[in-house]
Design a protein around this motif. Structure first.
Motif, mmCIF file in Angstrom:
data_model
loop_
_atom_site.group_PDB
_atom_site.id
_atom_site.type_symbol
_atom_site.label_atom_id
_atom_site.label_comp_id
_atom_site.label_asym_id
_atom_site.label_seq_id
_atom_site.Cartn_x
_atom_site.Cartn_y
_atom_site.Cartn_z
ATOM 1 N N MET A 32 -26.367 85.314 23.658
ATOM 2 C CA MET A 32 -27.578 84.551 23.474
ATOM 3 C C MET A 32 -28.769 85.507 23.536
ATOM 4 O O MET A 32 -28.817 86.408 24.359
ATOM 5 N N SER A 33 -29.703 85.296 22.667
ATOM 6 C CA SER A 33 -30.879 86.151 22.589
ATOM 7 C C SER A 33 -32.059 85.479 23.295
ATOM 8 O O SER A 33 -32.352 84.306 23.060
ATOM 9 N N TYR A 34 -32.727 86.241 24.149
ATOM 10 C CA TYR A 34 -33.872 85.733 24.903
ATOM 11 C C TYR A 34 -35.126 86.523 24.572
ATOM 12 O O TYR A 34 -35.062 87.724 24.274
ATOM 13 N N SER A 35 -36.263 85.861 24.683
ATOM 14 C CA SER A 35 -37.554 86.527 24.507
ATOM 15 C C SER A 35 -37.817 87.417 25.723
ATOM 16 O O SER A 35 -37.188 87.239 26.781
ATOM 17 N N PRO A 36 -38.764 88.359 25.620
ATOM 18 C CA PRO A 36 -39.112 89.177 26.791
ATOM 19 C C PRO A 36 -39.550 88.322 27.993
ATOM 20 O O PRO A 36 -39.209 88.638 29.139
ATOM 21 N N HIS A 37 -40.273 87.249 27.732
ATOM 22 C CA HIS A 37 -40.702 86.330 28.797
ATOM 23 C C HIS A 37 -39.494 85.696 29.484
ATOM 24 O O HIS A 37 -39.421 85.642 30.729
ATOM 25 N N GLU A 38 -38.533 85.220 28.699
ATOM 26 C CA GLU A 38 -37.328 84.624 29.256
ATOM 27 C C GLU A 38 -36.507 85.663 30.020
ATOM 28 O O GLU A 38 -35.993 85.384 31.110
ATOM 29 N N GLU A 39 -36.395 86.857 29.468
ATOM 30 C CA GLU A 39 -35.664 87.945 30.140
ATOM 31 C C GLU A 39 -36.289 88.259 31.494
ATOM 32 O O GLU A 39 -35.585 88.484 32.481
ATOM 33 N N SER A 40 -37.621 88.264 31.553
ATOM 34 C CA SER A 40 -38.317 88.513 32.815
ATOM 35 C C SER A 40 -37.995 87.425 33.841
ATOM 36 O O SER A 40 -37.690 87.719 35.006
ATOM 37 N N ASN A 41 -38.047 86.171 33.401
ATOM 38 C CA ASN A 41 -37.728 85.074 34.314
ATOM 39 C C ASN A 41 -36.271 85.139 34.779
ATOM 40 O O ASN A 41 -35.978 84.903 35.959
ATOM 41 N N LEU A 42 -35.366 85.454 33.883
ATOM 42 C CA LEU A 42 -33.959 85.597 34.249
ATOM 43 C C LEU A 42 -33.772 86.702 35.290
ATOM 44 O O LEU A 42 -33.031 86.533 36.264
ATOM 45 N N ARG A 43 -34.453 87.822 35.093
ATOM 46 C CA ARG A 43 -34.346 88.937 36.032
ATOM 47 C C ARG A 43 -34.842 88.532 37.417
ATOM 48 O O ARG A 43 -34.212 88.823 38.436
ATOM 49 N N ILE A 44 -35.960 87.833 37.465
ATOM 50 C CA ILE A 44 -36.533 87.391 38.746
ATOM 51 C C ILE A 44 -35.554 86.474 39.479
ATOM 52 O O ILE A 44 -35.308 86.636 40.677
ATOM 53 N N VAL A 45 -34.991 85.520 38.765
ATOM 54 C CA VAL A 45 -34.050 84.580 39.386
ATOM 55 C C VAL A 45 -32.760 85.304 39.761
ATOM 56 O O VAL A 45 -32.204 85.084 40.852
ATOM 57 N N ARG A 46 -32.274 86.178 38.903
ATOM 58 C CA ARG A 46 -31.057 86.943 39.197
ATOM 59 C C ARG A 46 -31.245 87.776 40.465
ATOM 60 O O ARG A 46 -30.365 87.821 41.334
ATOM 61 N N ASP A 47 -32.420 88.410 40.603
ATOM 62 C CA ASP A 47 -32.712 89.199 41.803
ATOM 63 C C ASP A 47 -32.757 88.319 43.047
ATOM 64 O O ASP A 47 -32.272 88.709 44.118
ATOM 65 N N ALA A 48 -33.353 87.129 42.935
ATOM 66 C CA ALA A 48 -33.417 86.207 44.078
ATOM 67 C C ALA A 48 -32.017 85.726 44.463
ATOM 68 O O ALA A 48 -31.703 85.596 45.654
ATOM 69 N N LEU A 49 -31.173 85.471 43.466
ATOM 70 C CA LEU A 49 -29.795 85.080 43.744
ATOM 71 C C LEU A 49 -29.045 86.204 44.461
ATOM 72 O O LEU A 49 -28.298 85.943 45.409
#
Length: 139
Positions: free
Chosen positions: A1-18
């Motif tokens: 799945m392809s994500y925008s830079p904004h979506e990638e940033s949000n995913l990274r933040i949540v992944r780090d919190a997890l």
């Protein structure tokens, strides 16, 4: 799945919190929730409803569970997706109640992100498992 830079940033933040909350679920919340986060627990019963801020959520929903556990909940992410400002995450948790019995639950969150924090969201979980430990373990 392809994500925008904004979506990638949000995913990274949540992944780090997890990752930070892996051995203590509360760290996931304190990492990305704020005193202004509006959070809904979907479903029926006393804990279902809307909470305003991390303090309200903890005092009126999470504390009842966490006080009945013999240590923190560990979490395992089972899926993570993004759509614009929303991050969808599926999580499983495990722990042990103070009566020695295991506690397991599964969650699906839709987190609406802004400036690296959760501004609002909704949670689905196994409320039967939640209410069972609340009823079984008397404080």
């Amino acid at each position: 799945m392809s994500y925008s830079p904004h979506e990638e940033s949000n995913l990274r933040i949540v992944r780090d919190a997890l990752a930070e909350g892996k051995d203590d679920f509360t760290k996931f919340f304190t990492k990305i929730f704020t005193n202004d986060t509006e959070w809904e627990i979907a479903g029926h019963g006393p804990v279902a409803g809307i909470y305003h801020g991390l303090k309200d959520l903890h005092e009126n929903a999470e504390a009842a569970l966490f006080d009945r556990l013999d240590g923190p909940l560990s979490i395992t992410p089972r899926g993570l997706w993004a759509d614009g400002d929303d991050v969808i995450v599926r999580i499983e948790s495990t722990g042990v109640a103070i009566d020695g019995e295991p506690y397991h639950n599964g969650y699906l969150y839709i987190l609406t992100m802004k400036n690296g924090k959760v501004v609002s969201g909704i949670e689905w979980l196994d409320l039967h498992a939640y209410y069972e430990i609340i009823d079984r373990v008397r404080l």
